[in-house]
Design a protein around this motif. Structure first.
Motif, PDB file in Angstrom:
ATOM      1  N   ALA A 192       0.818  -1.213   0.000  1.00 14.65           N
ATOM      2  CA  ALA A 192       0.000   0.000   0.000  1.00 14.65           C
ATOM      3  C   ALA A 192       0.850   1.259   0.000  1.00 14.65           C
ATOM      4  CB  ALA A 192      -0.929  -0.004   1.213  1.00 14.65           C
ATOM      5  N   TYR A 193       2.035   1.201   0.610  1.00 15.63           N
ATOM      6  CA  TYR A 193       2.846   2.408   0.724  1.00 15.63           C
ATOM      7  C   TYR A 193       3.581   2.762  -0.565  1.00 15.63           C
ATOM      8  CZ  TYR A 193       1.867   3.216   5.606  1.00 15.63           C
ATOM      9  OH  TYR A 193       1.233   3.519   6.793  1.00 15.63           O
ATOM     10  N   LEU A 194       3.350   2.008  -1.623  1.00 10.35           N
ATOM     11  CA  LEU A 194       3.830   2.448  -2.931  1.00 10.35           C
ATOM     12  C   LEU A 194       3.077   3.692  -3.397  1.00 10.35           C
ATOM     13  CD1 LEU A 194       4.294  -0.850  -4.979  1.00 10.35           C
ATOM     14  CD2 LEU A 194       6.067   0.790  -4.350  1.00 10.35           C
ATOM     15  N   THR A 195       1.791   3.799  -3.050  1.00 14.27           N
ATOM     16  CA  THR A 195       0.971   4.898  -3.556  1.00 14.27           C
ATOM     17  C   THR A 195       0.323   5.733  -2.463  1.00 14.27           C
ATOM     18  OG1 THR A 195      -0.898   3.351  -3.761  1.00 14.27           O
ATOM     19  CG2 THR A 195       0.454   3.707  -5.721  1.00 14.27           C
ATOM     20  N   LEU A 196       0.199   5.215  -1.243  1.00 12.04           N
ATOM     21  CA  LEU A 196      -0.452   5.968  -0.173  1.00 12.04           C
ATOM     22  C   LEU A 196       0.572   6.728   0.641  1.00 12.04           C
ATOM     23  CD1 LEU A 196      -3.054   3.448   1.324  1.00 12.04           C
ATOM     24  CD2 LEU A 196      -3.451   5.243  -0.371  1.00 12.04           C
ATOM     25  N   ASP A 197       0.206   7.939   1.087  1.00 13.55           N
ATOM     26  CA  ASP A 197       1.047   8.605   2.061  1.00 13.55           C
ATOM     27  C   ASP A 197       0.826   7.951   3.428  1.00 13.55           C
ATOM     28  OD1 ASP A 197      -1.578  10.391   1.744  1.00 13.55           O
ATOM     29  OD2 ASP A 197      -0.893  10.519   3.817  1.00 13.55           O
ATOM     30  N   ALA A 198       1.744   8.181   4.345  1.00 12.92           N
ATOM     31  CA  ALA A 198       1.725   7.463   5.621  1.00 12.92           C
ATOM     32  C   ALA A 198       0.453   7.728   6.413  1.00 12.92           C
ATOM     33  CB  ALA A 198       2.955   7.853   6.450  1.00 12.92           C
ATOM     34  N   GLY A 199      -0.003   8.979   6.435  1.00  7.28           N
ATOM     35  CA  GLY A 199      -1.186   9.320   7.215  1.00  7.28           C
ATOM     36  C   GLY A 199      -2.443   8.654   6.708  1.00  7.28           C
ATOM     37  N   LEU A 200      -2.674   8.723   5.420  1.00  5.83           N
ATOM     38  CA  LEU A 200      -3.863   8.111   4.841  1.00  5.83           C
ATOM     39  C   LEU A 200      -3.826   6.592   5.001  1.00  5.83           C
ATOM     40  CD1 LEU A 200      -6.483   8.291   3.280  1.00  5.83           C
ATOM     41  CD2 LEU A 200      -5.154   8.355   1.153  1.00  5.83           C
ATOM     42  N   GLY A 201      -2.644   6.006   4.823  1.00  5.85           N
ATOM     43  CA  GLY A 201      -2.527   4.566   5.002  1.00  5.85           C
ATOM     44  C   GLY A 201      -2.865   4.132   6.413  1.00  5.85           C
TER      45      GLY A 201
END
Length: 278
Positions: A83-92
């Motif tokens: 998921a962290y390929l495309t999501l920023d840390a907060g949203l993830g």
């Protein structure tokens, strides 16, 4: 007091996982499946080293519950890193722990457990705080692939949490789960093909596996039998707040009034829930 300290230390370890994963995948350019495999292997090595040092009998590795725990852990590891390929840390983090909260509370309702009104209120306040803190503003869109991967990871982590509620041997159970999880994650990595492995990325994966995952999950399995299901879910809502605070301190991210207000809401919601438990 010991339980509170154990839960607090475990939540800090969980938050560190997000920061380390962000550094390894987003900043160092590691393939997410490579990161997940190294993280799992380091965790298994650390846990079995600890199992070897104790005098208790060796844990049973193969059992239906161990296989279920390993499958849930592998699904979480892969989805979280991917998921962290495309999501920023907060949203993830918002997606992960929001899904966790929904699944854990839903399971408590399914089991017809007694959930005090204050605990529902505490969960609601904490979720409002997360939305204030982490929900994207402006015209930013949510990448569907990353959001889906993190949703799957949240469901898997909720399953792993629920499976650990009745563990008599937390360390042995966690070590067995990691050992069985490793070939599952490794097979997916080999199927997709390994990518570049910078030293800093490998190092963060090892720390995430041995310390913040292996030891952190063992501590969590030790605390779970003493926590009601809903309290276990609400406590983990503090992880995104801790992760953002770590980003401010370690990665130079800005400290805003939004962060302070939302963090107060999340921690206040947890306090309300714990008051309901007392």
């Amino acid at each position: 007091m010991k339980l509170l300290a154990l839960v607090a230390l475990t939540m800090c370890a969980f938050a560190a996982n997000s920061v380390l994963n962000r550094i390894g995948v987003a900043l160092q350019g590691m393939d997410p499946l490579d990161f997940a495999t190294i993280r799992t292997g380091a965790g298994a090595a650390m846990l079995w080293a600890l199992v070897g040092l104790r005098t208790a009998p060796r844990p049973v590795i193969l059992s239906p519950k161990r296989i279920a725990g390993a499958a849930a852990l592998a699904t979480y590891m892969i989805g979280f890193s991917w998921a962290y390929l495309t999501l920023d840390a907060g949203l993830g983090a918002l997606i992960l722990f929001g899904v966790l909260q929904i699944v854990v509370f839903g399971w408590a309702v399914f089991e017809k457990g007694a959930i005090p009104l204050l605990r529902w209120c505490g969960a609601g306040v904490a979720l409002i705080g997360l939305c204030v803190l982490l929900w994207p503003t402006g015209q930013a869109s949510i990448p569907l692939g990353g959001a889906t991967a993190m949703t799957v990871a949240g469901i898997a982590w909720a399953a792993y949490t629920l499976l650990g509620r009745s563990e008599a041997d937390p360390l042995g159970a966690t070590a067995s789960n990691f050992l069985l999880c490793l070939p599952l994650v490794g097979a997916v990595m080999l199927w997709s093909g390994a990518g570049p492995m910078p030293f800093a990325g490998v190092l963060t994966a090892c720390v995430a596996g041995a310390i913040t995952s292996g030891l952190g999950y063992a501590m969590w399995y030790r605390a779970l039998p003493s926590l009601p299901t809903t309290v276990a879910g609400i406590a983990q809502l503090s992880v995104p707040v801790i992760a953002v605070a770590a980003g401010v301190a370690l990665l130079g991210e800005p400290l805003t009034a939004r962060l302070i207000i939302a963090g107060g809401l999340v921690l206040g919601g947890i306090a309300i829930s714990l008051a309901a438990r007392r």
